[in-house]
Design an enzyme around this catalytic site. Structure first.
Site, PDB file in Angstrom:
ATOM      1  CG  HIS A  23      21.915  26.639 -16.542  1.00  0.00           C
ATOM      2  ND1 HIS A  23      23.634  25.945 -16.237  1.00  0.00           N
ATOM      3  CD2 HIS A  23      21.315  24.954 -16.735  1.00  0.00           C
ATOM      4  CE1 HIS A  23      23.676  24.507 -16.780  1.00  0.00           C
ATOM      5  NE2 HIS A  23      22.241  24.472 -17.727  1.00  0.00           N
ATOM      6  CE  LYS A  46      -4.028  -0.136   0.789  1.00  0.00           C
ATOM      7  NZ  LYS A  46      -5.670  -0.248  -0.136  1.00  0.00           N
ATOM      8  CB  THR A 102      -2.787  -3.502   0.014  1.00  0.00           C
ATOM      9  OG1 THR A 102      -4.044  -3.260  -0.371  1.00  0.00           O
ATOM     10  CG2 THR A 102      -1.854  -4.021  -1.220  1.00  0.00           C
TER      11      THR A 102
END
Length: 297
Positions: free
Chosen positions: A249, A11, A56
């Site tokens: 940059h 999960k 899960t």
């Protein structure tokens, strides 16, 4: 004939916020926890038999129950509790991997009663991954989205030039990046003291930032290596550091058409394309184990 390869299930992204109340003073731990389990899971793929499958939904519930039962001392320690539980409580599960993002909060100071008001702190997200296979542990901590900048003490010159090179050499430039880093602990659970995970995180981050600030940079690669080296030199509990550093940059704006001189004062920040510098710094004699692609960690 097709055969089943490596597989796992679990999960993902269980958001859990744990409030610890010490009288009128409260403490917050805010985590995003992903559980991944692997082991004897062939039949669920081949025949659909769920006999070895822990739902899960159960792993999700375990996260919340453990937040109550054990509290959350640190992301790493919470992950260790979860990984040990899944491997030792379910025979078909051989390996548990717990990935955690932690979102930090700091207290808002005010004159009222109590200490229970908070604001999200910092830009970076703290990370942890704990893997346990019943005998061996691997704990990797890290951070992402830590934006840093040096406004000077950075150059880029002397590089290879060919017919397609147009970039002018820079002898005083801005150096900026979003730090994504992971570091692997040498801790094992065979009698060695457990690290102070929170203190270690703060110290690693401090050494990274100090190295970034104190290095006169001739390249982002050089700065990366200095950041990793400082961590290895100062933190005995860590054997490996891996960075992914995008070069954010900043280019000088041509102001001559307006009759103005730009003396390293006005820049345009370009978000893409960007240079991407990645490397691992290791303690001598250690093997690299952190994946090159940090997004898969």
């Amino acid at each position: 004939m097709p055969i089943l390869g490596p597989n796992q299930y679990g999960k993902a992204e269980n958001r859990v916020v744990r409030i610890t109340r010490h009288g009128a003073t409260h403490h917050i731990k805010d985590l995003n926890v992903s559980v991944s389990l692997s082991g004897d899971m062939d039949e669920v793929h081949y025949s659909g038999s769920n006999a070895n499958v822990l739902p899960t939904d159960t792993t999700k519930n375990t996260v919340y129950a453990f937040a109550k039962q054990y509290g959350i001392e640190s992301a790493e320690q919470f992950g260790i509790h979860l990984a040990r539980h899944f491997v030792t409580s379910q025979q078909p599960i051989r390996t548990a991997r717990i990935r955690i993002e932690e979102y930090a909060w700091e207290r808002i100071e005010h004159s009222g009663e109590g200490a229970h008001s908070f604001v999200r702190r910092g830009q970076e997200t703290r990370l942890a991954q704990i893997t346990y296979d019943g005998s061996a542990w691997e704990v990797v901590s890290g951070l992402k989205d830590l934006t840093v900048m040096n406004s000077t003490d950075s150059e880029f010159s002397g590089y290879v030039k060919d017919r397609y090179t147009t970039l002018p050499e820079a002898y005083d430039r801005i150096l900026a990046t979003d730090v994504s880093g992971r570091w692997r602990f040498n801790w094992t659970d065979d009698g060695h003291p457990t690290p102070d995970w929170d203190h270690s995180y703060e110290q690693v981050k401090r050494h990274m930032l100090e190295a970034f600030a104190q290095t006169y940079s001739l390249s982002l690669q050089q700065t990366l290596y200095q950041m990793g080296s400082r961590v290895i030199d100062h933190r005995d509990e860590i054997d490996e550091v891996r960075f992914s550093l995008p070069n954010k940059h900043h280019f000088l704006v041509d102001l001559e058409p307006f009759g103005l001189k730009n003396d390293n004062e006005v820049y345009v920040a370009a978000d893409r394309p960007y240079g991407l510098i990645e490397a691992t710094v290791l303690r001598d004699g250690c093997e690299a184990k952190i994946p090159a692609d940090l997004t898969n960690l």
